[in-house]
Design an enzyme around this catalytic site. Structure first.
Site, PDB file in Angstrom:
ATOM      1  N   GLU A  72      -5.754   1.949   5.501  1.00  0.00           N
ATOM      2  CA  GLU A  72      -4.626   0.822   5.138  1.00  0.00           C
ATOM      3  C   GLU A  72      -4.355  -0.041   6.513  1.00  0.00           C
ATOM      4  OE1 GLU A  72      -1.152   1.763   3.022  1.00  0.00           O
ATOM      5  OE2 GLU A  72      -0.436  -0.442   3.456  1.00  0.00           O
ATOM      6  N   SER A  96       4.881   3.280  -3.350  1.00  0.00           N
ATOM      7  CA  SER A  96       5.061   1.776  -3.679  1.00  0.00           C
ATOM      8  C   SER A  96       5.990   1.175  -4.968  1.00  0.00           C
ATOM      9  CB  SER A  96       3.922   0.807  -3.330  1.00  0.00           C
ATOM     10  OG  SER A  96       2.917   1.192  -4.574  1.00  0.00           O
ATOM     11  N   LYS A 107      -1.798  12.173  -2.796  1.00  0.00           N
ATOM     12  CA  LYS A 107      -2.150  11.467  -1.466  1.00  0.00           C
ATOM     13  C   LYS A 107      -1.063  11.899  -0.602  1.00  0.00           C
ATOM     14  CE  LYS A 107      -2.420   6.916  -1.381  1.00  0.00           C
ATOM     15  NZ  LYS A 107      -1.126   6.973  -0.480  1.00  0.00           N
TER      16      LYS A 107
END
Ligand SMILES: Nc1nc(=O)c2c([nH]1)NC[C@@H]1CN(c3ccc(C(=O)N[C@@H](CCC(=O)O)C(=O)O)cc3)CN21
Ligand SMILES: CC(C)C(=O)C(=O)O
Ligand SMILES: [Mg+2]
Length: 306
Positions: A182, A46, A113
């Site tokens: 998420e 992000s 991740k």
């Protein structure tokens, strides 16, 4: 010196004290997050949206993430540094995945991740074989934005819920030490959390997860666009920063900045030598010999501030 949080310690927090994870992309962000006592710092892909000005996360490369991981790592945080494997860094083969993850570990990460379920199992297993701790990520996986047709909440239909649970169990079985959930309904995240042996870390996944993660810029009100429903902003730093710079700009334009306190002054002796009026808060004799005690200049009279 406090010791660093480790992947096994995070794993052992299943069902215990809730885990706190926040993104950080640079040294000041990492210092701020670590001083707040978070358990994990995520150098997220992000960074694409929040720092680099891209529309989605598909634009960032391993080079980009490594650059930001290195900045975070140089602050030697207590928190465990997790690096996102960016899109296409683990989709082209297990060897590529291990080499790319290894670069992020060498740049300063303590774990990586990656997004996705069963189809990522060979990569997850290869990373763990290479002694790299792995965090899974299921539900609204932003690297699938094109395939999902947008940033849409996942796991709303019965079949999708069953698939999500199956993938979570498979990832935990493969050895991920934590699982990010998420953009899924809270009840689905609760079901997964109650079913898997590793901690779940939710973002837009309700209150039942073993921990929570938010994006630094969302949490601090630093973004430039409306935030998703799952964000709670605990500050408005973007507004505060703009106001601070606007006040400084006004002081520059009016001549109120810089004042005495923000200026250097000629030593009184030099001023006299040049036939100038010594400044009232000028320092004492110019460049005294090292070690020779000199009479101190009179203390500045004013702070120079309004
Ligand atoms: N600043 C920021 N925060 C994030 O949480 C975040 C990023 N950037 N960039 C990468 C991904 C993208 N993410 C996003 C982006 C948008 C929505 C969003 O607009 N969601 C809709 C859901 C609509 C629905 O299906 O019901 C929403 O209204 O919240 C969600 C997650 C999460 N990640
Ligand atoms: C939203 C979190 C989980 C993430 O992957 C990121 O910030 O890149
Ligand atoms: Mg990410």
């Amino acid at each position: 010196m406090a010791t660093t949080v480790t992947a096994p310690e995070v794993r052992a927090r299943k069902g215990g004290d809730r885990l706190v994870m926040v993104t950080a992309y640079d040294a000041p962000g990492a210092r701020i997050a670590d001083a707040a006592g978070v358990d994990l710092i995520l150098v997220g892909d992000s960074v694409a949206n929040n720092v680099l000005g891209y529309e989605d996360t598909l634009q960032v490369t391993v080079d980009d993430i490594a650059h930001h991981v290195a900045a975070v790592g140089r602050t030697r945080p207590r928190a465990l540094v997790v690096a996102d494997l960016p899109w296409l860094s683990y989709h082209t083969g297990v060897g590529d995945a291990v080499r790319n993850a290894g670069r992020l570990i060498r740049a300063g990460a303590g774990a990586v991740k990656l997004e996705g379920g069963r189809k990522r199992l060979p990569v997850v297993e290869a990373l763990i074989d290479a002694e790299i701790p792995v965090v899974g990520h299921l539900g609204l996986t932003p690297q699938s934005v094109l395939a999902m047709g947008g940033f849409k909440v996942q796991g709303r239909a019965g079949q999708a819920v069953r698939r999500l649970l199956d993938e979570a169990l498979a990832l935990a079985d493969a050895g991920v030490f934590a699982l990010v959930l998420e953009g899924i309904p809270d009840r689905v995240a609760e079901l997964v959390t109650d079913s898997v042996a590793v901690p779940t870390i939710g973002i837009g996944a309700g209150a039942a997860c073993d921990g929570q993660v938010l994006v630094f810029h969302d949490l601090l009100g630093l973004g430039d666009r409306p935030v998703p429903k799952f964000v709670r902003a605990y500050a408005a730093l973007g507004r505060d920063a703009t106001e601070a710079i606007a006040r400084w700009a006004a002081d520059v334009r009016s001549g109120a900045f810089p004042g005495d306190a923000e200026s250097y002054h000629l030593p009184a002796e030099t001023a006299r030598e040049l036939g100038l009026e010594p400044h009232p808060s000028a320092p004492g004799p110019a460049e005294p010999a090292p070690g020779v005690p000199s009479s101190r200049a009179p203390a500045p009279t004013g702070s120079g501030r309004p």
